[in-house]
Scaffold this active site. Structure first.
Site, PDB file in Angstrom:
ATOM      1  N   LYS A 107       0.862  -1.182   0.000  1.00 46.54           N
ATOM      2  CA  LYS A 107       0.000   0.000   0.000  1.00 46.54           C
ATOM      3  C   LYS A 107       0.887   1.215   0.000  1.00 46.54           C
ATOM      4  O   LYS A 107       2.036   1.160   0.467  1.00 46.54           O
ATOM      5  CB  LYS A 107      -0.893   0.015   1.249  1.00 46.54           C
ATOM      6  CG  LYS A 107      -2.213   0.709   1.024  1.00 46.54           C
ATOM      7  CD  LYS A 107      -3.193  -0.210   0.298  1.00 46.54           C
ATOM      8  CE  LYS A 107      -4.506   0.487   0.031  1.00 46.54           C
ATOM      9  NZ  LYS A 107      -5.496  -0.464  -0.477  1.00 46.54           N
TER      10      LYS A 107
HETATM   11  P1  NAD Z   1     -12.963   7.173  -3.186  1.00 44.88           P
HETATM   12  O1  NAD Z   1     -11.993   8.233  -2.889  1.00 44.88           O
HETATM   13  O2  NAD Z   1     -13.368   6.933  -4.613  1.00 44.88           O
HETATM   14  O3  NAD Z   1     -14.315   7.422  -2.350  1.00 44.88           O
HETATM   15  C1  NAD Z   1     -14.329   7.604  -0.967  1.00 44.88           C
HETATM   16  C2  NAD Z   1     -15.727   8.051  -0.583  1.00 44.88           C
HETATM   17  O4  NAD Z   1     -15.815   8.120   0.837  1.00 44.88           O
HETATM   18  C3  NAD Z   1     -16.085   9.444  -1.121  1.00 44.88           C
HETATM   19  O5  NAD Z   1     -17.431   9.442  -1.556  1.00 44.88           O
HETATM   20  C4  NAD Z   1     -15.944  10.320   0.102  1.00 44.88           C
HETATM   21  O6  NAD Z   1     -16.752  11.473   0.045  1.00 44.88           O
HETATM   22  C5  NAD Z   1     -16.428   9.361   1.169  1.00 44.88           C
HETATM   23  N1  NAD Z   1     -16.063   9.763   2.513  1.00 44.88           N
HETATM   24  C6  NAD Z   1     -14.895  10.239   2.971  1.00 44.88           C
HETATM   25  N2  NAD Z   1     -14.998  10.550   4.275  1.00 44.88           N
HETATM   26  C7  NAD Z   1     -16.264  10.228   4.643  1.00 44.88           C
HETATM   27  C8  NAD Z   1     -16.974  10.282   5.865  1.00 44.88           C
HETATM   28  N3  NAD Z   1     -16.404  10.744   6.970  1.00 44.88           N
HETATM   29  N4  NAD Z   1     -18.276   9.848   5.864  1.00 44.88           N
HETATM   30  C9  NAD Z   1     -18.865   9.392   4.755  1.00 44.88           C
HETATM   31  N5  NAD Z   1     -18.222   9.292   3.577  1.00 44.88           N
HETATM   32  C10 NAD Z   1     -16.954   9.721   3.523  1.00 44.88           C
HETATM   33  O7  NAD Z   1     -12.378   5.842  -2.524  1.00 44.88           O
HETATM   34  P2  NAD Z   1     -12.712   4.330  -2.894  1.00 44.88           P
HETATM   35  O8  NAD Z   1     -11.714   3.866  -3.872  1.00 44.88           O
HETATM   36  O9  NAD Z   1     -14.165   4.183  -3.183  1.00 44.88           O
HETATM   37  O10 NAD Z   1     -12.348   3.622  -1.497  1.00 44.88           O
HETATM   38  C11 NAD Z   1     -13.268   3.552  -0.429  1.00 44.88           C
HETATM   39  C12 NAD Z   1     -12.841   2.449   0.508  1.00 44.88           C
HETATM   40  O11 NAD Z   1     -12.800   1.208  -0.206  1.00 44.88           O
HETATM   41  C13 NAD Z   1     -11.448   2.604   1.129  1.00 44.88           C
HETATM   42  O12 NAD Z   1     -11.457   2.023   2.406  1.00 44.88           O
HETATM   43  C14 NAD Z   1     -10.576   1.781   0.207  1.00 44.88           C
HETATM   44  O13 NAD Z   1      -9.384   1.345   0.854  1.00 44.88           O
HETATM   45  C15 NAD Z   1     -11.513   0.626  -0.085  1.00 44.88           C
HETATM   46  N6  NAD Z   1     -11.206  -0.137  -1.295  1.00 44.88           N
HETATM   47  C16 NAD Z   1     -11.133   0.459  -2.512  1.00 44.88           C
HETATM   48  C17 NAD Z   1     -10.898  -0.312  -3.636  1.00 44.88           C
HETATM   49  C18 NAD Z   1     -10.891   0.275  -5.028  1.00 44.88           C
HETATM   50  O14 NAD Z   1     -10.813  -0.495  -5.985  1.00 44.88           O
HETATM   51  N7  NAD Z   1     -11.020   1.557  -5.199  1.00 44.88           N
HETATM   52  C19 NAD Z   1     -10.681  -1.697  -3.515  1.00 44.88           C
HETATM   53  C20 NAD Z   1     -10.761  -2.283  -2.254  1.00 44.88           C
HETATM   54  C21 NAD Z   1     -11.028  -1.495  -1.158  1.00 44.88           C
END
Ligand code: NAD
Length: 419
Positions: A107
């Protein structure tokens, strides 16, 4: 003495200890399994638009090199520190092993408040971060991907920067790129689609019919929006979503395709509706069939876990549930079916793996093939986790992590300890 500290790292270590105790792993083997192999800290100076110079701290943690190259996302957020990055790398290792990918976990991230930098500054920072990482990454060493705060555009800048230094295009250095830059069809949707697919499988297990069933999604970025869209497509009502700007609630079900168009255009759900506002603090404890936390880690603590009113907890985010909450959920496992993060959101890394394979082979698949293979891997991992949980009478997270840790441990012990 260790450089890794903070609540997220403590949580990953705590979870590992639960698994190590369950598997009766001898004490002298535990540190070798848990502690990251490499951690890199870099300072990334950039020219700001006003001519001044700003310096951002960046990290990359490669948890273990035993299984093949390392693989993992890059997070741009104010929360990023070496402990958080290490925890996310450790979870990636168990995840890749659980679903059977030839990777160790990694990461990376940059500590930055994205609301304070321009698009041009974001490009400069992305390129400088990748340039600083060049000695430590490579298509067969460590392959980056998107995470919170990064997207296809940032991956394209990473790939372009690495390629410029190599004097040729090296698409396989990162995954999650735009399709026309060597990305794969189905990657953008993969994580959320996988979350929805697994939630649907559990609904079958629990005999919940999608029509009339309800869902709540916290976070409306890449994972949350596509998870909501997938559940909506199954005929479910997505009654609430939230992001960093607020929350929306509609008992009749939100118009998810319209909300996705709005969020893509405006960068958040803010301004979508004046009538549907809701208290974001209440979102997680709304009564619903499927709850998808898809934003940050540690949002479900012990108290929130006591108050959850969902039937299925589908963890889209990494580490949304604290170890205290896990103790509560273990007591409530007849009421709430947990799909643990390392399984639930693994569709992302599964399709990233497909992207890497396609880039290496220069042979690209149709989207239908990508999705079919993704679901096949998720279904197999889901069945294995469920069988293990039943056989050993253990919670789903313990079962999923035990399978992952066991595979890594077997590989380490069989390869032996060098020299
Ligand atoms: P992203 O940046 O696309 O979206 C994050 C979202 O969370 C946004 O809508 C943001 O406004 C919201 N957010 C932030 N703080 C917040 C709060 N306090 N309350 C409510 N919403 C809030 O990120 P993502 O890629 O969708 O990742 C989200 C989660 O999923 C993370 O934990 C990431 O590690 C995990 N994840 C992502 C992927 C991927 O392929 N992108 C894969 C596995 C896991």
């Amino acid at each position: 003495m260790t450089v890794y500290s903070g609540p997220v790292f403590d949580m990953a270590a705590n979870q590992f200890n639960v698994i190590a105790n369950h598997l009766e792993i001898p004490m002298d083997e535990r540190e070798r399994l848990l502690m990251p192999k490499r951690a890199i800290t870099v300072s990334c100076p950039i020219h700001r638009d006003d001519g001044s110079v700003a310096v951002f701290e960046g990290y990359r943690v490669q948890h273990l090199l035993t299984m093949g190259p390392t693989k993992g996302g890059t997070r741009f957020a104010l929360s990023v520190d070496i402990g958080e990055v290490a925890a996310l790398a450790i979870w990636m290792s168990w995840k890749c092993a659980l679903v059977g990918l030839p990777y160790g976990g990694a990461k990376g991230g940059v500590n930055v408040d994205l609301s304070t930098i321009s698009r041009h500054e974001l490009e400069t920072l992305s390129r400088r971060y990748m340039q600083e990482m060049i000695p430590f990454v490579g298509p067969h060493t460590d392959v980056m991907a998107p995470d919170m705060g990064t997207n296809e555009q940032v991956m394209a800048w990473f790939m372009d920067t690495y390629s410029m230094y190599q004097g040729k295009t090296v698409t396989e250095i990162v995954t999650g790129k735009p399709v026309y830059c060597g990305g794969t069809l189905g990657r953008r949707e993969a994580t959320g689609r996988g979350v929805a697919h697994l939630a649907r499988r559990v609904m079958d297990v629990l005999s919940i019919k999608p029509s009339g069933a309800t869902a709540v999604v916290q976070g409306f970025g890449n994972v949350g929006s596509y998870a909501a869209f997938g559940l909506h497509q199954f005929g479910m009502k997505v009654i609430a979503v939230s992001d960093h700007t607020g929350a929306l609630y509609d008992a009749h079900g939100l118009d998810i395709p319209a909300l996705m168009r709005h969020a893509t255009r405006h960068g958040s759900i803010a301004g979508f509706s004046n009538e549907l506002h809701f208290d974001p603090k209440e979102v997680l404890t709304l009564p619903c069939d499927v709850l998808v936390p898809a934003a940050m880690e540690r949002v479900i603590d012990g108290k929130t876990a006591e108050n959850l009113k969902c039937r299925i907890l589908a963890e889209g985010a990494n580490g949304p549930t604290t170890p205290e909450a896990d103790l509560v959920l273990a007591k409530r496992q007849d009421e709430i079916f947990l799909i643990p993060d390392i399984l639930c959101n693994s569709g992302g890394v599964v399709v990233s793996y497909f992207e890497w394979v396609q880039d290496l082979q220069q042979l690209f698949w149709e989207e239908e093939e990508v999705t079919r293979r993704e679901y096949a891997i998720l279904d197999r991992a889901f069945d294995t986790m469920l069988a293990r949980a039943k056989a050993d009478n253990i919670p789903h997270r313990t079962a999923a992590m035990a399978i992952g840790v066991e595979k890594v441990r077997a590989a380490k012990n069989t390869r032996g300890l060098f020299p």
